[in-house]
Design an enzyme around this catalytic site. Structure first.
Site, PDB file in Angstrom:
ATOM      1  CB  CYS A 100      -0.726   0.031   1.232  1.00  0.00           C
ATOM      2  SG  CYS A 100      -2.357  -1.188   1.007  1.00  0.00           S
ATOM      3  CG  HIS A 137      15.833   1.969  -1.381  1.00  0.00           C
ATOM      4  ND1 HIS A 137      15.309   2.924  -0.411  1.00  0.00           N
ATOM      5  CD2 HIS A 137      14.631   1.228  -1.668  1.00  0.00           C
ATOM      6  CE1 HIS A 137      13.877   3.043  -0.657  1.00  0.00           C
ATOM      7  NE2 HIS A 137      13.526   1.915  -1.419  1.00  0.00           N
TER       8      HIS A 137
END
Length: 428
Positions: A52, A100
């Site tokens: 989401c 990351h």
């Protein structure tokens, strides 16, 4: 002889507003986008993550600029404009991409730092990638390493132990009132960022149902879909109060949306089952007088701030430890990549030197195959020994950290000295 580049492209809650993320969400699942990426000849390996709060694609390639352009076109180009692409999509290459990914796995890049849900989402996405046969030697190693980084952070720090967001503090208060939340139903009033945060925490605590009420029904539907919940219109608010246990309100309404006189008859219908209101809107959504009703508990943003401030310093200390773990693991992975980059040259170097030594021996003594077994064994041992001694200096040059000469330059030097890319020695 350089290895494939590792590239990561994506959007998340930090770079991209919800309205744009909704357009990019892979609502149809992983199968179709993975198939679309498989058709790109520019990619060697690839992996796709969709939650989401983020959509990210990790891939290896030879030509970074060309592969990046094609991936953006396939994944994002139909949903948003070129200007929005430029503004919102982040782009990391090689060790930046590795770092990351590790930060994401360790939940240091999450909307809620320290939440545990993201690791399960990473693993689920990896299962889809392996089913599609889209990952290979490099990404398999990298993704498994990201899972172990997350485990180290979870084991060696208390990053997930303290509430440092308003929404998490709200959930902590709900747990104090109800205890176990597994059989509780939650209604989010408003579908903005604060509601997203609350939903992340509540789903993590295992609530039985999430209901989203919003003035714009489509926004409610989009948020509810993320948490396998259901959406209702704001006009159904009072009716839904009969069925839920926890209400978290975070609308942008200019005035109160619920008053004491609205809630009183609801409590009669609920037979005084406890109702917990959390008002994280500014200005407030809920009438403070609601708190005067029996078995009704109302907390506002000031109450929650007190919980958050007590926990912030503790979380900051743990985040420093977690970042140190990520940095350590990034260094380890960079060494693995470096070794992988030099391995073909090392193998070819040994082979080149051995061929030269063997050639000189056979010039003097004839073919080794014509000798008796004992003599051949002795000569093979001698060839291996001479090869090892001759190979040691260039191998030492390749493997030893040299701050003045980067590894690609060291590899290039060795290949030129030993003429590895000429004629029959040329290898890819």
């Amino acid at each position: 002889m350089s290895r494939d580049a590792i590239v990561l492209l994506g959007v998340n809650h930090k770079t991209t507003p919800l309205a744009v993320r909704e357009k990019l969400a892979l609502s149809s699942g992983y199968e179709a986008p993975l198939q679309a990426l498989a058709e790109l000849q520019e990619l060697r390996e690839f992996y796709l993550l969709s939650t989401c709060n983020r959509v990210e694609v990790l891939f290896t390639c030879r030509n970074v600029a060309q592969a990046t352009k094609r991936v953006q076109e396939v994944l994002f180009g139909q949903a948003i404009t070129a200007e929005e692409l430029q503004q919102h999509v982040y782009h990391y290459v090689n060790l930046q991409a590795v770092e990351h990914l590790f930060l994401v796995a360790a939940s240091l890049d999450s909307m809620i730092v320290g939440e545990a849900q993201i690791l399960g989402q990473l693993k689920e996405a990896y299962r889809h990638a392996t089913d599609a046969d889209s990952t290979g030697f490099i990404l398999n190693k990298l993704l498994h390493k990201s899972f172990s980084v997350a485990k180290r952070v979870r084991t060696e720090t208390r990053i997930g132990a303290s509430a440092v967001s308003i929404s998490y503090a709200a959930v902590e208060l709900a747990r104090k009132i109800f205890g176990d939340l597994h059989d509780k139903k939650v209604m989010l009033v408003g579908a903005g960022e604060m509601a997203e945060l609350a939903a992340e925490h509540l789903v993590g605590q295992g609530v039985s149902e999430v209901v989203v009420a919003n003035r714009t029904l489509q926004r409610a539907v989009n948020l509810a879909r993320c948490y396998k919940g259901r959406a209702v219109s704001l006009e159904e608010l009072l009716e839904q109060l009969q069925q839920v246990d926890i209400i978290i309100s975070s609308t942008g309404a200019p005035e109160l949306i619920l008053r004491r006189e609205d809630v009183r008859p609801v409590m009669r219908g609920r037979r005084n089952r406890p109702l917990f209101f959390i008002d994280i809107a500014v200005p407030r959504d809920l009438d403070p007088a609601i708190n005067e009703l029996d078995n009704v508990y109302l907390y506002d943003i000031d109450d929650l701030n007190n919980v958050v401030e007590m926990n912030k310093s503790e979380r900051d200390k743990e985040a420093v430890k977690a970042q140190r773990i990520v940095d350590e693991e990034k260094i380890k992975f960079s060494k693995w990549l470096a070794n992988m980059e030099s391995t073909p040259t090392i193998i070819q170097l040994r082979k080149t030197i051995e061929q030269q030594v063997r050639g000189e021996v056979e010039k003097s003594l004839g073919r080794l195959d014509d000798m008796d077994a004992s003599s051949r064994k002795k000569l093979e041992k001698m060839i291996a020994g001479i090869t090892g001694k001759l190979a040691y200096p260039p191998l030492h040059f390749l493997k030893t950290e040299n701050h003045c000469i980067a590894l690609p330059e060291r590899i290039k030097t060795i290949r030129e000295l030993y003429q590895m890319d000429n004629g029959e020695n040329e290898q890819e």
